[in-house]
Design a protein around this motif. Structure first.
Motif, PDB file in Angstrom:
ATOM      1  N   SER A  60       0.882  -1.063   0.244  1.00  0.00           N
ATOM      2  CA  SER A  60      -0.027  -0.089  -0.024  1.00  0.00           C
ATOM      3  C   SER A  60       0.865   1.104   0.035  1.00  0.00           C
ATOM      4  O   SER A  60       0.353   2.311  -0.663  1.00  0.00           O
ATOM      5  N   VAL A  61       1.861   1.164   0.955  1.00  0.00           N
ATOM      6  CA  VAL A  61       2.780   2.316   0.733  1.00  0.00           C
ATOM      7  C   VAL A  61       3.548   2.572  -0.626  1.00  0.00           C
ATOM      8  O   VAL A  61       3.639   3.741  -1.152  1.00  0.00           O
ATOM      9  N   TYR A  62       3.865   1.593  -1.047  1.00  0.00           N
ATOM     10  CA  TYR A  62       4.488   1.593  -2.522  1.00  0.00           C
ATOM     11  C   TYR A  62       3.592   1.963  -3.363  1.00  0.00           C
ATOM     12  O   TYR A  62       3.905   2.676  -4.335  1.00  0.00           O
ATOM     13  N   ALA A  63       2.492   1.685  -3.496  1.00  0.00           N
ATOM     14  CA  ALA A  63       1.382   2.047  -4.506  1.00  0.00           C
ATOM     15  C   ALA A  63       1.330   3.772  -4.396  1.00  0.00           C
ATOM     16  O   ALA A  63       1.360   4.328  -5.352  1.00  0.00           O
ATOM     17  N   LYS A  64       1.136   4.000  -3.146  1.00  0.00           N
ATOM     18  CA  LYS A  64       0.928   5.405  -2.952  1.00  0.00           C
ATOM     19  C   LYS A  64       2.142   6.366  -3.475  1.00  0.00           C
ATOM     20  O   LYS A  64       2.238   7.377  -3.787  1.00  0.00           O
ATOM     21  N   ASN A  65       3.450   5.681  -3.091  1.00  0.00           N
ATOM     22  CA  ASN A  65       4.628   6.428  -3.400  1.00  0.00           C
ATOM     23  C   ASN A  65       4.860   6.338  -4.951  1.00  0.00           C
ATOM     24  O   ASN A  65       5.305   7.417  -5.523  1.00  0.00           O
ATOM     25  N   ARG A  66       4.347   5.069  -5.588  1.00  0.00           N
ATOM     26  CA  ARG A  66       4.633   5.056  -7.087  1.00  0.00           C
ATOM     27  C   ARG A  66       3.869   6.197  -7.835  1.00  0.00           C
ATOM     28  O   ARG A  66       4.321   6.767  -8.742  1.00  0.00           O
ATOM     29  N   GLU A  67       2.823   6.578  -7.101  1.00  0.00           N
ATOM     30  CA  GLU A  67       1.900   7.856  -7.635  1.00  0.00           C
ATOM     31  C   GLU A  67       2.599   8.936  -7.885  1.00  0.00           C
ATOM     32  O   GLU A  67       2.223  10.048  -8.676  1.00  0.00           O
ATOM     33  N   ARG A  68       3.341   9.125  -6.438  1.00  0.00           N
ATOM     34  CA  ARG A  68       3.914  10.379  -6.506  1.00  0.00           C
ATOM     35  C   ARG A  68       5.301  10.571  -7.171  1.00  0.00           C
ATOM     36  O   ARG A  68       5.542  11.650  -7.915  1.00  0.00           O
ATOM     37  N   VAL A  69       6.021   9.349  -7.669  1.00  0.00           N
ATOM     38  CA  VAL A  69       7.323   9.522  -8.052  1.00  0.00           C
ATOM     39  C   VAL A  69       7.385   9.025  -9.480  1.00  0.00           C
ATOM     40  O   VAL A  69       8.295   9.464 -10.347  1.00  0.00           O
ATOM     41  N   ASP A  70       6.400   8.437  -9.781  1.00  0.00           N
ATOM     42  CA  ASP A  70       6.433   7.676 -11.192  1.00  0.00           C
ATOM     43  C   ASP A  70       6.672   8.918 -12.334  1.00  0.00           C
ATOM     44  O   ASP A  70       7.310   8.906 -13.275  1.00  0.00           O
ATOM     45  N   ASP A  71       5.930   9.917 -12.335  1.00  0.00           N
ATOM     46  CA  ASP A  71       5.912  10.739 -13.307  1.00  0.00           C
ATOM     47  C   ASP A  71       7.079  11.596 -13.461  1.00  0.00           C
ATOM     48  O   ASP A  71       7.419  11.874 -14.669  1.00  0.00           O
ATOM     49  N   GLY A  72       7.747  11.729 -12.244  1.00  0.00           N
ATOM     50  CA  GLY A  72       9.026  12.419 -12.411  1.00  0.00           C
ATOM     51  C   GLY A  72      10.301  11.568 -12.525  1.00  0.00           C
ATOM     52  O   GLY A  72      11.309  12.169 -12.794  1.00  0.00           O
ATOM     53  N   ALA A  73      10.145  10.407 -12.434  1.00  0.00           N
ATOM     54  CA  ALA A  73      11.187   9.383 -12.543  1.00  0.00           C
ATOM     55  C   ALA A  73      11.910   9.113 -13.689  1.00  0.00           C
ATOM     56  O   ALA A  73      11.258   8.602 -14.590  1.00  0.00           O
ATOM     57  N   THR A  74      13.000   9.420 -14.101  1.00  0.00           N
ATOM     58  CA  THR A  74      13.993   9.101 -15.231  1.00  0.00           C
ATOM     59  C   THR A  74      14.197   7.622 -15.312  1.00  0.00           C
ATOM     60  O   THR A  74      14.357   6.946 -14.189  1.00  0.00           O
ATOM     61  N   ARG A  75      13.770   6.943 -16.743  1.00  0.00           N
ATOM     62  CA  ARG A  75      14.143   5.564 -16.543  1.00  0.00           C
ATOM     63  C   ARG A  75      15.390   5.453 -16.914  1.00  0.00           C
ATOM     64  O   ARG A  75      16.330   6.362 -17.542  1.00  0.00           O
ATOM     65  N   ARG A  76      16.119   4.351 -16.548  1.00  0.00           N
ATOM     66  CA  ARG A  76      17.460   3.995 -16.504  1.00  0.00           C
ATOM     67  C   ARG A  76      17.488   2.333 -16.694  1.00  0.00           C
ATOM     68  O   ARG A  76      16.563   1.568 -16.093  1.00  0.00           O
ATOM     69  N   PHE A  77      18.406   1.965 -17.436  1.00  0.00           N
ATOM     70  CA  PHE A  77      18.784   0.350 -17.330  1.00  0.00           C
ATOM     71  C   PHE A  77      19.747  -0.177 -16.289  1.00  0.00           C
ATOM     72  O   PHE A  77      20.727   0.654 -16.181  1.00  0.00           O
ATOM     73  N   LEU A  78      19.456  -1.235 -15.527  1.00  0.00           N
ATOM     74  CA  LEU A  78      20.471  -1.572 -14.515  1.00  0.00           C
ATOM     75  C   LEU A  78      20.397  -3.039 -14.852  1.00  0.00           C
ATOM     76  O   LEU A  78      19.239  -3.831 -14.793  1.00  0.00           O
ATOM     77  N   VAL A  79      21.593  -3.754 -15.237  1.00  0.00           N
ATOM     78  CA  VAL A  79      21.574  -5.157 -15.397  1.00  0.00           C
ATOM     79  C   VAL A  79      22.493  -5.720 -14.035  1.00  0.00           C
ATOM     80  O   VAL A  79      23.514  -5.211 -13.712  1.00  0.00           O
ATOM     81  N   ARG A  80      21.592  -6.714 -13.320  1.00  0.00           N
ATOM     82  CA  ARG A  80      22.392  -7.290 -12.253  1.00  0.00           C
ATOM     83  C   ARG A  80      22.970  -8.639 -12.961  1.00  0.00           C
ATOM     84  O   ARG A  80      22.333  -9.260 -13.550  1.00  0.00           O
ATOM     85  N   ASP A  81      24.020  -8.904 -12.205  1.00  0.00           N
ATOM     86  CA  ASP A  81      24.980 -10.101 -12.517  1.00  0.00           C
ATOM     87  C   ASP A  81      24.872 -10.581 -14.395  1.00  0.00           C
ATOM     88  O   ASP A  81      24.432 -11.463 -14.696  1.00  0.00           O
ATOM     89  N   GLY A  82      25.440  -9.610 -14.834  1.00  0.00           N
ATOM     90  CA  GLY A  82      25.230  -9.529 -16.159  1.00  0.00           C
ATOM     91  C   GLY A  82      25.975 -10.601 -16.909  1.00  0.00           C
ATOM     92  O   GLY A  82      27.196 -10.891 -16.554  1.00  0.00           O
ATOM     93  N   VAL A  83      25.469 -11.190 -18.094  1.00  0.00           N
ATOM     94  CA  VAL A  83      26.235 -12.018 -19.020  1.00  0.00           C
ATOM     95  C   VAL A  83      26.299 -11.238 -20.235  1.00  0.00           C
ATOM     96  O   VAL A  83      25.523 -10.611 -20.879  1.00  0.00           O
ATOM     97  N   GLU A  84      27.650 -11.130 -20.632  1.00  0.00           N
ATOM     98  CA  GLU A  84      28.220 -10.368 -21.750  1.00  0.00           C
ATOM     99  C   GLU A  84      27.943 -11.337 -23.132  1.00  0.00           C
ATOM    100  O   GLU A  84      28.349 -12.455 -23.271  1.00  0.00           O
TER     101      GLU A  84
END
Length: 589
Positions: free
Chosen positions: A406-430
């Motif tokens: 519930s906290v996350y959903a409400k925060n998502r409504e607040r931050v989603d519009d301004g959040a720049t999208r980025r790529f992050l790869v975890r344990d990447g395979v080349e």
């Protein structure tokens, strides 16, 4: 994964993607639907690594629809969910019940009375969230009173006073007045003397066990009929430190035969040899019990309404004896149940969290694994989101669970519009990139805001992708922003297919980063730290900025190549290490 299971996942993913897009009036996102998707379909969990790839293609198709088409499709697939959304839209914003007898008071005056024995865990945030909201609803008055009159058992932490005020500000409120009970000992002494003169209190030197036995039997102790003059003399001796700790107490004279033994002649003052940590209060040894101190302060500050835990019902009953002696009117009381929260392995307990920090099992009060307000703040969760979720719990006497979703959903409504999208790869395979692919990827800065432009990500000669996203040999995959590639002989060969490969061909859309120009990022999460590589543009991020790592979730940028956030606690022992490493704190999907 067999075809039947894949089709079931696609159906469920489409339903949740549509729900997400319609609810928030924007495009759906993999991270936002993963929680409800897996929660409602536990049989999907063994395939958790594969599901984001399957869901990605579905979401791409959903995002290609117009808002009207999404709503129509949701009505076709899950009309009950659309009805639920429409009902939510019509729901009154005011979720708190009216305060009892509020119309009888010229001004609603409420107080939050923390014990400053450490920073606040999430449960502590409920009180200021609700009281602050009531203040706004009634145009009332809000006091923060530090109940710090126990320098031994619940010994105050000198840093906690400011920490708690910062937490209240984080939640979105500013008290009208702040005070410390340890500054008011003389006020409590004066009221104790007056109570003694009224015949409402007496000094008692019975050993604790002996008095307990008398009390439980409904028999008075031998000191109960002591005259006021003697009691005053002995109380002054208590103040002057002429007795040892435990040798003498001051008791409120109630009903020794009361049906509730806890209310029989309760202690109002006791002696504590441990000096108070505040220099201003260190000389005092005679300290009031909370029920006496709080009761006096509530009256003197004109408190009209008190909210307290249902386990503290006896406090109101004890204090009423004092109020009757003085002829005061007792405030209205609202009792509520305990609060717990999910997702954490650590209990909502200041002492438990503090002990884990001392043992080195948590890095500090803002460790992402700690259920504290400092932690969620450092993760990039806005205080108003916490407040809204707390307020929605209401004031029921039943125990309640704060769902972090519930906290996350409400925060998502607040931050989603301004959040720049980025790529992050975890344990990447080349994988080498072959074929005549574009030299640069141009994914949008934000899918809902074309005016913000695109990110420029050099493709380079090789890409890093997450192990779960590696397609089978001969299968295609869409590197977001770059194009369609086929897995051939341990390379990713550019095919030149257009977006219809995703929309109609079932090609999964995945994130990636260039192997050579990506930057290292340590992502701090509730499950521990994760090492990853981000697209080169991540270094342009501002400290404290909230970004969305595509297909992973939102995160607050804590440090970028040596630029640490001002005002962070510095509790992470690794903060003194390699400053060239970027650090982000995971907030939520």
């Amino acid at each position: 994964m067999d075809q039947e299971l894949r089709e079931r996942i696609e159906r469920e993913a489409e339903k949740h993607a549509l729900m997400n897009a319609v609810k928030h009036g924007g495009e759906a996102d993999v991270g936002a639907i993963m929680g409800p998707l897996m929660g409602e379909n536990p049989e999907f969990r063994p395939h958790g690594d594969e599901i984001p790839g399957v869901a990605g293609g579905v979401i791409a198709r959903v995002n290609d629809l117009t808002p009207e088409e999404r709503r129509d499709r949701l009505a076709e697939l899950a009309p009950e969910l659309l009805a639920e959304l429409e009902a939510d839209d019509e729901e009154d914003d005011r979720v708190l019940p009216d305060l009892p007898n509020a119309e009888e008071y010229e001004e609603i005056r409420m107080r939050c009375a923390p014990n400053p024995n450490g920073p606040w865990h999430l449960g502590h945030g409920r009180m200021p969230a609700v009281i602050g909201t009531y203040k706004e609803l009634y145009d009332g008055w809000f006091l923060v009173r530090f109940d710090d009159t126990d320098p031994e058992t619940k010994r105050p932490d000198l840093e906690a006073y400011d920490d708690i005020l910062e937490d209240i500000e984080y939640l979105g409120f500013e008290p009208d007045e702040t005070m410390k009970a340890s500054d008011r000992l003389e006020t409590y002494y004066e009221h104790a003397r007056e109570l003694i003169e009224k015949g409402g209190a007496y000094t008692c030197s019975c050993p604790g066990e002996e008095f307990s036995e008398l009390k439980n039997d409904g028999r008075p102790c031998p000191h109960r009929d002591k005259d006021a003059g003697t009691t005053l003399e002995e109380f002054e001796a208590m103040i002057d430190g002429e007795y040892e700790s435990g040798e003498m107490v001051l008791r409120v004279r109630t009903d020794i035969e009361h049906k509730n033994p806890a209310l029989r002649d309760w202690v109002a003052f006791r002696l504590i040899d441990t000096p108070h940590p505040r220099e201003e209060a260190a000389e005092y040894r005679c300290w009031p019990m909370l029920d006496f101190q709080s009761g006096v302060d509530d009256h003197l500050k004109g408190i009209t309404h008190i909210i307290r835990g249902i386990d503290l019902q006896d406090s109101a009953k004890r204090q009423r004896f004092v109020y009757e002696y003085f002829g005061w009117e007792y405030p209205e009381v609202v009792h509520w149940g305990h609060i717990q929260t999910d997702e954490y392995d650590v209990a909502l307990s200041t002492s438990t969290i503090g002990e884990l920090i001392r043992k080195g099992e948590l890095d500090g009060w803002d460790d992402p694994r700690a259920p504290t307000l400092q932690s969620v703040r450092r993760r990039g969760i806005e205080g108003e989101a916490v407040t809204e979720a707390m307020v929605e719990l209401g004031t029921s006497t039943s125990n309640v669970d704060l769902a972090m979703s519930s906290v996350y959903a409400k925060n998502r409504e607040r931050v989603d519009d301004g959040a720049t999208r980025r790529f992050l790869v975890r344990d990447g395979v080349e994988y080498p990139l072959t074929g005549d692919h574009p030299e640069t990827a141009e994914p949008p800065v934000h899918p809902d805001h074309e005016d913000r432009g695109t990110r420029h990500i050099p493709a380079g000669e090789a890409a890093l992708i997450e192990p779960v996203d590696v397609p089978d040999h001969g299968e295609r995959v869409w590197l977001k922003g770059l194009g369609c590639f086929r897995h051939e002989r341990d390379t990713l060969e550019y095919t030149g297919d257009d977006i219809e490969a995703v929309r109609e061909g079932g090609v999964d859309v995945i994130h990636w980063v260039p192997a050579d120009e990506s930057v290292p990022v340590r992502l701090r999460t509730m499950d521990g730290d994760v090492e990853g590589r981000a697209e080169p543009g991540f270094v342009e991020s501002e400290v404290d900025e909230v970004v969305q790592f595509e297909r992973i979730g939102f995160a607050r940028v804590d440090r970028v190549a040596g630029r640490a956030a001002a005002g962070t606690s510095g509790s992470d022992p690794r903060d003194e290490g390699e400053k060239s490493e970027s650090v982000a704190y995971f907030a939520h999907p």
